[in-house]
Write an enzyme that holds these catalytic residues in place. Sequence first.
Site, PDB file in Angstrom:
ATOM      1  N   ASP A   1      60.796  10.998  -6.595  1.00 34.32           N
ATOM      2  CA  ASP A   1      60.869   9.660  -6.118  1.00 34.32           C
ATOM      3  C   ASP A   1      60.514   9.699  -4.542  1.00 34.32           C
ATOM      4  OD1 ASP A   1      61.192   6.829  -5.988  1.00 34.32           O
ATOM      5  OD2 ASP A   1      63.150   7.009  -5.697  1.00 34.32           O
ATOM      6  N   LEU A   2      59.443  10.570  -4.307  1.00 33.90           N
ATOM      7  CA  LEU A   2      59.022  10.944  -2.735  1.00 33.90           C
ATOM      8  C   LEU A   2      58.296   9.795  -2.255  1.00 33.90           C
ATOM      9  CD1 LEU A   2      59.698  12.952  -0.506  1.00 33.90           C
ATOM     10  CD2 LEU A   2      57.610  13.966  -1.513  1.00 33.90           C
TER      11      LEU A   2
END
Length: 158
Positions: A74-75
């Site tokens: 979830d960068l």
Amino acid sequence: FRYNFRRKAAWMVFPEVLFASPAVLVESYEAGELATNFVRRGLEVDRSDAHFVIARGEDVYLQMLLVDNFMHADLHPGNLIFRRTGIFGKPQLVLLDAGMAAHLTTEERRNFIGLLQAIGDGDGRTVANRVLEFSKKQSGSGEAFVADVCAMCDEKCK
């Protein structure tokens, strides 16, 4: 992640996990400025700070992909904090919300690396095809998507 980045601990920080379950991750509070604010401030951002965030963020991302094969899943800029610390104001990055992580298969990894190469080359057709390879079920027209990505790359990547 902390173990993988232990040699970079002076500038790469991961919050302490206070509580974790399959549905909830609670981390320690970390002060600083979200990378999303950097984007909003645009040219007002100090060049050396912007260079640090870009260069070190790229270093972190490529280590995850090329060295560790352990990716933060979830960068995005809302999960990245920039701050200066200590009496000398040394810059640091803090990576938040590492509760979702993934090991890539050999095929996924090869595709991801190919995607980055195609972006660097400005090759819109390959960029589009690499993105489509990640989709197990495609909706809409793949040809229209390829045409749109090619047009964007022609305009933005040359």
